[in-house]
Motif scaffolding. Structure first.
Motif, PDB file in Angstrom:
ATOM      1  N   ASN A   1       7.994 -11.715 -28.944  1.00 32.65           N
ATOM      2  CA  ASN A   1       8.374 -11.255 -27.597  1.00 32.65           C
ATOM      3  C   ASN A   1       7.148 -10.833 -26.800  1.00 32.65           C
ATOM      4  O   ASN A   1       7.130 -10.937 -25.589  1.00 32.65           O
ATOM      5  N   LEU A   2       6.143 -10.335 -27.536  1.00 31.96           N
ATOM      6  CA  LEU A   2       4.943  -9.818 -26.863  1.00 31.96           C
ATOM      7  C   LEU A   2       4.179 -10.917 -26.132  1.00 31.96           C
ATOM      8  O   LEU A   2       3.414 -10.638 -25.230  1.00 31.96           O
ATOM      9  N   PHE A   3       4.347 -12.178 -26.588  1.00 31.90           N
ATOM     10  CA  PHE A   3       3.688 -13.255 -25.829  1.00 31.90           C
ATOM     11  C   PHE A   3       4.719 -14.236 -25.271  1.00 31.90           C
ATOM     12  O   PHE A   3       4.455 -15.428 -25.134  1.00 31.90           O
ATOM     13  N   ASP A   4       5.909 -13.708 -24.982  1.00 30.29           N
ATOM     14  CA  ASP A   4       6.945 -14.441 -24.243  1.00 30.29           C
ATOM     15  C   ASP A   4       7.356 -15.763 -24.880  1.00 30.29           C
ATOM     16  O   ASP A   4       7.562 -16.754 -24.177  1.00 30.29           O
ATOM     17  N   LEU A   5       7.487 -15.772 -26.188  1.00 36.67           N
ATOM     18  CA  LEU A   5       7.868 -17.039 -26.827  1.00 36.67           C
ATOM     19  C   LEU A   5       9.373 -17.302 -26.693  1.00 36.67           C
ATOM     20  O   LEU A   5       9.800 -18.436 -26.677  1.00 36.67           O
ATOM     21  N   GLY A   6      10.166 -16.291 -26.600  1.00 34.97           N
ATOM     22  CA  GLY A   6      11.620 -16.509 -26.513  1.00 34.97           C
ATOM     23  C   GLY A   6      12.232 -16.459 -27.900  1.00 34.97           C
ATOM     24  O   GLY A   6      11.626 -16.943 -28.858  1.00 34.97           O
ATOM     25  N   GLN A   7      13.456 -15.913 -27.965  1.00 36.35           N
ATOM     26  CA  GLN A   7      14.090 -15.648 -29.258  1.00 36.35           C
ATOM     27  C   GLN A   7      14.301 -16.921 -30.080  1.00 36.35           C
ATOM     28  O   GLN A   7      13.950 -16.981 -31.251  1.00 36.35           O
ATOM     29  N   LYS A   8      14.858 -17.967 -29.455  1.00 34.66           N
ATOM     30  CA  LYS A   8      15.198 -19.178 -30.210  1.00 34.66           C
ATOM     31  C   LYS A   8      13.923 -19.894 -30.673  1.00 34.66           C
ATOM     32  O   LYS A   8      13.813 -20.295 -31.833  1.00 34.66           O
ATOM     33  N   ALA A   9      12.962 -20.012 -29.749  1.00 31.00           N
ATOM     34  CA  ALA A   9      11.701 -20.684 -30.099  1.00 31.00           C
ATOM     35  C   ALA A   9      10.983 -19.916 -31.206  1.00 31.00           C
ATOM     36  O   ALA A   9      10.376 -20.516 -32.104  1.00 31.00           O
ATOM     37  N   ALA A  10      11.072 -18.589 -31.161  1.00 30.94           N
ATOM     38  CA  ALA A  10      10.404 -17.762 -32.174  1.00 30.94           C
ATOM     39  C   ALA A  10      11.061 -17.947 -33.539  1.00 30.94           C
ATOM     40  O   ALA A  10      10.370 -18.050 -34.557  1.00 30.94           O
ATOM     41  N   LEU A  11      12.387 -18.008 -33.560  1.00 28.46           N
ATOM     42  CA  LEU A  11      13.071 -18.211 -34.840  1.00 28.46           C
ATOM     43  C   LEU A  11      12.806 -19.619 -35.381  1.00 28.46           C
ATOM     44  O   LEU A  11      12.662 -19.806 -36.588  1.00 28.46           O
ATOM     45  N   ASP A  12      12.708 -20.594 -34.462  1.00 27.88           N
ATOM     46  CA  ASP A  12      12.353 -21.957 -34.898  1.00 27.88           C
ATOM     47  C   ASP A  12      10.948 -21.974 -35.500  1.00 27.88           C
ATOM     48  O   ASP A  12      10.666 -22.734 -36.416  1.00 27.88           O
ATOM     49  N   ALA A  13      10.074 -21.130 -34.951  1.00 33.54           N
ATOM     50  CA  ALA A  13       8.683 -21.091 -35.415  1.00 33.54           C
ATOM     51  C   ALA A  13       8.547 -20.505 -36.827  1.00 33.54           C
ATOM     52  O   ALA A  13       7.516 -20.694 -37.468  1.00 33.54           O
ATOM     53  N   VAL A  14       9.567 -19.795 -37.299  1.00 30.32           N
ATOM     54  CA  VAL A  14       9.515 -19.283 -38.680  1.00 30.32           C
ATOM     55  C   VAL A  14      10.516 -19.988 -39.600  1.00 30.32           C
ATOM     56  O   VAL A  14      10.568 -19.709 -40.791  1.00 30.32           O
ATOM     57  N   SER A  15      11.317 -20.882 -39.026  1.00 29.47           N
ATOM     58  CA  SER A  15      12.277 -21.586 -39.902  1.00 29.47           C
ATOM     59  C   SER A  15      12.238 -23.099 -39.690  1.00 29.47           C
ATOM     60  O   SER A  15      11.722 -23.825 -40.531  1.00 29.47           O
ATOM     61  N   GLY A  16      12.742 -23.570 -38.567  1.00 23.74           N
ATOM     62  CA  GLY A  16      12.886 -25.012 -38.350  1.00 23.74           C
ATOM     63  C   GLY A  16      11.567 -25.778 -38.417  1.00 23.74           C
ATOM     64  O   GLY A  16      11.450 -26.761 -39.168  1.00 23.74           O
ATOM     65  N   ASN A  17      10.564 -25.321 -37.678  1.00 24.06           N
ATOM     66  CA  ASN A  17       9.298 -26.072 -37.604  1.00 24.06           C
ATOM     67  C   ASN A  17       8.556 -26.120 -38.944  1.00 24.06           C
ATOM     68  O   ASN A  17       8.153 -27.199 -39.369  1.00 24.06           O
ATOM     69  N   PRO A  18       8.379 -24.987 -39.631  1.00 21.81           N
ATOM     70  CA  PRO A  18       7.696 -25.092 -40.936  1.00 21.81           C
ATOM     71  C   PRO A  18       8.484 -25.911 -41.963  1.00 21.81           C
ATOM     72  O   PRO A  18       7.900 -26.658 -42.746  1.00 21.81           O
ATOM     73  N   MET A  19       9.810 -25.804 -41.926  1.00 17.58           N
ATOM     74  CA  MET A  19      10.610 -26.566 -42.899  1.00 17.58           C
ATOM     75  C   MET A  19      10.496 -28.063 -42.628  1.00 17.58           C
ATOM     76  O   MET A  19      10.490 -28.875 -43.551  1.00 17.58           O
ATOM     77  N   LEU A  20      10.393 -28.413 -41.345  1.00 16.57           N
ATOM     78  CA  LEU A  20      10.251 -29.834 -40.968  1.00 16.57           C
ATOM     79  C   LEU A  20       8.921 -30.397 -41.484  1.00 16.57           C
ATOM     80  O   LEU A  20       8.874 -31.509 -42.018  1.00 16.57           O
ATOM     81  N   ILE A  21       7.858 -29.610 -41.358  1.00 17.78           N
ATOM     82  CA  ILE A  21       6.537 -30.039 -41.861  1.00 17.78           C
ATOM     83  C   ILE A  21       6.629 -30.280 -43.361  1.00 17.78           C
ATOM     84  O   ILE A  21       6.152 -31.291 -43.882  1.00 17.78           O
ATOM     85  N   MET A  22       7.260 -29.321 -44.046  1.00 13.83           N
ATOM     86  CA  MET A  22       7.347 -29.432 -45.509  1.00 13.83           C
ATOM     87  C   MET A  22       8.143 -30.656 -45.929  1.00 13.83           C
ATOM     88  O   MET A  22       7.750 -31.386 -46.832  1.00 13.83           O
ATOM     89  N   LYS A  23       9.263 -30.891 -45.241  1.00 15.71           N
ATOM     90  CA  LYS A  23      10.122 -32.032 -45.583  1.00 15.71           C
ATOM     91  C   LYS A  23       9.334 -33.339 -45.388  1.00 15.71           C
ATOM     92  O   LYS A  23       9.338 -34.212 -46.256  1.00 15.71           O
ATOM     93  N   ARG A  24       8.644 -33.429 -44.257  1.00 15.46           N
ATOM     94  CA  ARG A  24       7.891 -34.642 -43.935  1.00 15.46           C
ATOM     95  C   ARG A  24       6.779 -34.869 -44.959  1.00 15.46           C
ATOM     96  O   ARG A  24       6.614 -35.973 -45.477  1.00 15.46           O
ATOM     97  N   ASN A  25       6.054 -33.812 -45.296  1.00 10.22           N
ATOM     98  CA  ASN A  25       4.921 -33.974 -46.207  1.00 10.22           C
ATOM     99  C   ASN A  25       5.358 -34.262 -47.633  1.00 10.22           C
ATOM    100  O   ASN A  25       4.726 -35.040 -48.326  1.00 10.22           O
ATOM    101  N   ARG A  26       6.449 -33.631 -48.050  1.00 12.30           N
ATOM    102  CA  ARG A  26       6.917 -33.880 -49.422  1.00 12.30           C
ATOM    103  C   ARG A  26       7.386 -35.324 -49.548  1.00 12.30           C
ATOM    104  O   ARG A  26       7.191 -35.948 -50.582  1.00 12.30           O
TER     105      ARG A  26
END
Lengths: 244, 106
Positions: free
Chosen positions: A198-223
């Motif tokens: 919130n301190l750098f205006d990322l937004g709630q949904k984008a912030a939650l994606d940044a700790v769940s959806g996006n890292p999991m996608l990287i892992m899935k792709r790389n594996r």
């Protein structure tokens, strides 16, 4: 649907097995399901197996991560050729503009890191974002500096992060938030990391994606890419044998 | 007509091996809110301590419902109280104290 959380940047002292165990257990308690531990490029395979066992006991998924700090684009290409197939996550700390540009356009790079302390070395501008949007690299934001810095340095860091996340959003570059913790006291719950965003205006949904959806996608792709069945994107070996 | 002020109760877990008294804790929470949002922001938070169990290291605080995210951010930014390394985690958030205790019941 319930989110699965991942912390792609834990930096425990690998020589201190007790600390590794404490940090992995803490990650499990904080509701993470996957952690990536930074290991040196020459880390022995037996030690990786030891880390895997520690994570297995804590019911956590482990990813191996290497942080490359090349001084020139040529050094980066050489390191990528050597280490890409050995690690599940490849992060590049961009210490010069040339390296940053090369890392952003190279599809073997997963995460782009910039110095949190030197603001003239944060090269995530419009050109960098455009290159990254055509590649696969994500912008990584470590939360450790936000926690340890105070006063004007933290203000400057927040201002840089606000500008960079706005640029990333404009060009559709995924953002990944990690703890960057070297000590369990600096580890936070995923929802707390999202609150800090919130301190750098990322937004709630984008912030939650940044700790769940996006890292999991990287892992899935790389594996998938690192699996022996992978041939090329969209092509994989289904069966081997004489009748094929 | 003036709207009724809605409140939220937060159960917090204090991650620190050394003993900390409730005054020190609340001071740290106030300071963190003031550092990040200033006195104007802190005045909107309506923070107050409800309960502190030093044995279980659990603190219950009350805040305005509009300031929950602000308080959560401030709590996450706390790394030290005095010279003790500390991490504060939010265990649960609720609209009533009764429901909060139900949520954190082991």
């Amino acid at each position: 649907m319930k989110r699965t959380y991942a912390d792609l940047h834990l930096c425990p002292d690998l020589a201190n097995g007790e600390q590794v165990l404490r940090m992995v257990n803490k990650a499990s308690k904080l509701e993470y399901r996957l952690v990536a531990i930074t290991v040196p490029p020459n880390f022995a395979e037996t030690n990786v197996k030891g880390l895997l066992n520690v994570c297995k006991e804590a019911k956590m998924d482990l990813a191996t991560r290497v942080d490359l700090k090349p001084r020139t684009p040529e050094e980066l290409l050489k390191a990528l050729r050597r280490f890409r197939r050995e690690f599940e996550i490849v992060a590049v700390t961009c210490e010069s503009k040339d390296v940053a540009r090369q890392a952003a356009k190279d599809r073997r790079v997963d995460l782009l890191d910039f110095s949190p302390f030197d603001f003239r070395r944060r090269f995530f501008d419009l050109a960098e974002a455009e290159l990254a949007s055509n590649g696969l690299a994500c912008l990584e934001i470590d939360m450790k500096p936000l926690l340890i810095l105070e006063g004007p340095s933290r203000i400057r860091l927040l201002s840089s992060l606000r500008r960079e996340t706005a640029i990333a959003r404009k060009f559709g570059v995924p953002v990944v938030m990690s703890s960057g913790a070297s000590d369990e006291r600096l580890m936070r719950k995923p929802q707390e990391l999202a609150a800090l965003a919130n301190l750098f205006d990322l937004g709630q949904k984008a912030a939650l994606d940044a700790v769940s959806g996006n890292p999991m996608l990287i892992m899935k792709r790389n594996r998938e890419k690192l699996s022996p069945r992978f041939v090329a994107p969209g092509i994989r070996v289904v069966r081997r044998g004489k009748d094929c | 007509m003036l709207k009724r002020a809605k409140r939220r109760y937060l159960a917090l877990e204090i991650g620190c091996e050394e003993p900390i008294d409730s005054g020190e804790l609340m001071n740290a929470v106030w300071n963190a809110v003031m550092k990040l949002y200033g006195e104007y922001g802190a005045s909107q938070a309506g923070l107050s301590m409800i309960d502190y169990d030093p044995d279980k290291r659990r603190l219950v605080i009350r805040t305005a419902h509009t300031a929950v995210e602000m308080v959560r951010t401030a709590l996450a930014s706390i790394t030290r109280i005095g010279n003790k390394a500390v991490a504060i985690h939010v265990l649960a958030v609720s609209g009533t104290i009764k429901a909060l205790y139900k949520k954190i019941k082991p």
